[in-house]
Enzyme design. Structure first.
Site, PDB file in Angstrom:
ATOM      1  N   GLU A   1       0.407  -6.240   5.493  1.00  0.00           N
ATOM      2  CA  GLU A   1       1.683  -6.173   4.768  1.00  0.00           C
ATOM      3  C   GLU A   1       2.662  -7.202   5.335  1.00  0.00           C
ATOM      4  OE1 GLU A   1       1.483  -1.509   3.364  1.00  0.00           O
ATOM      5  OE2 GLU A   1       2.553  -1.986   5.192  1.00  0.00           O
TER       6      GLU A   1
ATOM      7  N   ALA B   1       8.028   1.428   1.641  1.00  0.00           N
ATOM      8  CA  ALA B   1       8.542   1.465   3.019  1.00  0.00           C
ATOM      9  C   ALA B   1       8.710   2.918   3.439  1.00  0.00           C
ATOM     10  CB  ALA B   1       9.872   0.720   3.121  1.00  0.00           C
TER      11      ALA B   1
ATOM     12  N   LYS C   1      14.065   7.687   1.605  1.00  0.00           N
ATOM     13  CA  LYS C   1      13.703   6.700   2.630  1.00  0.00           C
ATOM     14  C   LYS C   1      14.924   5.995   3.241  1.00  0.00           C
ATOM     15  CE  LYS C   1       9.248   7.218   1.771  1.00  0.00           C
ATOM     16  NZ  LYS C   1       8.388   6.209   1.200  1.00  0.00           N
TER      17      LYS C   1
ATOM     18  N   SER D   1       0.839  -1.199   0.000  1.00  0.00           N
ATOM     19  CA  SER D   1       0.000   0.000   0.000  1.00  0.00           C
ATOM     20  C   SER D   1       0.879   1.256   0.000  1.00  0.00           C
ATOM     21  CB  SER D   1      -0.891   0.007   1.247  1.00  0.00           C
ATOM     22  OG  SER D   1      -1.716  -1.129   1.236  1.00  0.00           O
ATOM     23  N   GLY D   2       0.285   2.353  -0.424  1.00  0.00           N
ATOM     24  CA  GLY D   2       1.010   3.625  -0.372  1.00  0.00           C
ATOM     25  C   GLY D   2       1.186   4.250  -1.746  1.00  0.00           C
ATOM     26  N   SER D   3       1.767   5.450  -1.758  1.00  0.00           N
ATOM     27  CA  SER D   3       1.869   6.210  -3.004  1.00  0.00           C
ATOM     28  C   SER D   3       2.865   5.589  -3.989  1.00  0.00           C
ATOM     29  CB  SER D   3       2.253   7.662  -2.696  1.00  0.00           C
ATOM     30  OG  SER D   3       3.452   7.712  -1.949  1.00  0.00           O
ATOM     31  N   THR D   4       3.921   4.956  -3.489  1.00  0.00           N
ATOM     32  CA  THR D   4       4.900   4.346  -4.401  1.00  0.00           C
ATOM     33  C   THR D   4       4.297   3.098  -5.054  1.00  0.00           C
ATOM     34  OG1 THR D   4       6.534   5.090  -2.772  1.00  0.00           O
ATOM     35  CG2 THR D   4       7.366   3.816  -4.625  1.00  0.00           C
TER      36      THR D   4
ATOM     37  N   GLY E   1       3.100   3.472   7.365  1.00  0.00           N
ATOM     38  CA  GLY E   1       2.639   4.850   7.224  1.00  0.00           C
ATOM     39  C   GLY E   1       1.196   4.912   6.740  1.00  0.00           C
ATOM     40  N   GLY E   2       0.777   3.895   5.986  1.00  0.00           N
ATOM     41  CA  GLY E   2      -0.598   3.856   5.469  1.00  0.00           C
ATOM     42  C   GLY E   2      -1.525   3.028   6.335  1.00  0.00           C
TER      43      GLY E   2
HETATM   44  C1  5RP Z   1       1.659   1.476   4.188  1.00  0.00           C
HETATM   45  C2  5RP Z   1       3.131   1.434   4.051  1.00  0.00           C
HETATM   46  C3  5RP Z   1       3.726   2.156   2.891  1.00  0.00           C
HETATM   47  O1  5RP Z   1       4.337   1.231   2.050  1.00  0.00           O
HETATM   48  C4  5RP Z   1       4.717   3.177   3.392  1.00  0.00           C
HETATM   49  O2  5RP Z   1       4.056   4.052   4.288  1.00  0.00           O
HETATM   50  C5  5RP Z   1       5.331   3.983   2.236  1.00  0.00           C
HETATM   51  O3  5RP Z   1       4.357   4.783   1.654  1.00  0.00           O
HETATM   52  P1  5RP Z   1       4.683   5.771   0.442  1.00  0.00           P
HETATM   53  O4  5RP Z   1       5.065   4.930  -0.712  1.00  0.00           O
HETATM   54  O5  5RP Z   1       3.392   6.530   0.242  1.00  0.00           O
HETATM   55  O6  5RP Z   1       5.790   6.678   0.895  1.00  0.00           O
HETATM   56  O7  5RP Z   1       3.867   0.850   4.815  1.00  0.00           O
HETATM   57  O8  5RP Z   1       1.244   0.873   5.387  1.00  0.00           O
END
Ligand code: 5RP
Length: 236
Positions: free
Chosen positions: A111, A91, A129, A30-33, A104-105
């Protein structure tokens, strides 16, 4: 304009197509990446179209479905014949040893389950990161069973940690994860031994998962850069 997250996503896509030529079972974090990764999936490519996907969050499931991809219910993970061949996730922090902070998400429990069960784990991050020592920038999230929240927070206080129960916008009260749990962000500061801290937090009854992903859950990290290049770091 070049995008470091997109560069990392492209790196993972190339590995994925190579690994899953005729389709395979894929776990998606999950997340923007990760969203960039879903965007770059070419749905006309057999590796993409013939694969089945597990999503670690409702958010990811919606994105995969909107691209016409087939999403399995996570309960299917308990069938040993349907384990993911490859897992792709983001991550929040990556240490030199390839230990991670994630969550973070708020999707940390799923996960971690996916990372544990998958044959090849690939994490995609932009260069921001990378840290020398975990805990430098991000707190460590804990996914907590709701009725145990007072027990968990009292335990954290007795251990001497500052923490915050995560809340969001659009609704009063704590963030509720896709598993119906709460998230507590713990401000640990630099983490000397991720293994010890993981055991310490998991010893508190009610903590379902921590955002510390030890290097044993990591096979490859792909780091993307602003100029569109990426580098692959493989755990040895
Ligand atoms: C969600 C996560 C995400 O992978 C992590 O927060 C990175 O997010 P982003 O790609 O938005 O920086 O662990 O639970």
């Amino acid at each position: 304009m070049p995008d470091a997250k997109m560069a990392a996503a492209m790196g993972a896509y190339r590995i994925f197509v190579e690994l899953c030529r005729d389709g395979c079972i894929v776990g998606i974090g999950s997340g923007s990446t990760v969203k960039r990764f879903i965007e770059v999936l070419d749905v006309g490519e057999p590796a993409v179209a013939r694969s089945l996907y597990y999503a670690t969050s409702v958010d990811t499931a919606i994105h995969l479905s909107s691209r016409g991809l087939r999403v399995l219910d996570v309960s299917m993970l308990m069938n040993e014949k349907l384990l993911p061949d490859v897992y792709v996730d983001g991550a929040d922090e990556v240490s030199r040893e390839l230990n991670l902070i994630k969550g973070g998400g708020g999707a940390l429990l799923r996960e971690k389950v996916l990372a544990y069960l998958s044959r090849r784990r690939i994490y995609i991050v932009d260069a921001s990161k990378l840290v020398d020592v975990l805990g430098t920038r991000f707190p460590v999230p804990l996914e907590v069973v709701p009725y145990t929240l007072p027990l968990v927070t009292r335990s954290l206080e007795s251990m001497g940690y500052m923490y915050r129960v995560r809340s969001g916008s659009g609704k009063l009260g704590p963030v509720v994860t896709d598993n119906g749990n709460y998230v507590v962000d713990v401000y640990t500061g630099p983490i000397r031994s991720p293994e010890t801290l993981e055991s310490k937090f998991m010893s508190i009854p009610g903590v379902a998962a921590t955002g510390i992903f030890l290097r044993t859950l990591v096979d490859t990290v792909i780091v993307g850069f602003e100029d569109g290049s990426y580098k692959e770091v493989v755990r040895t």
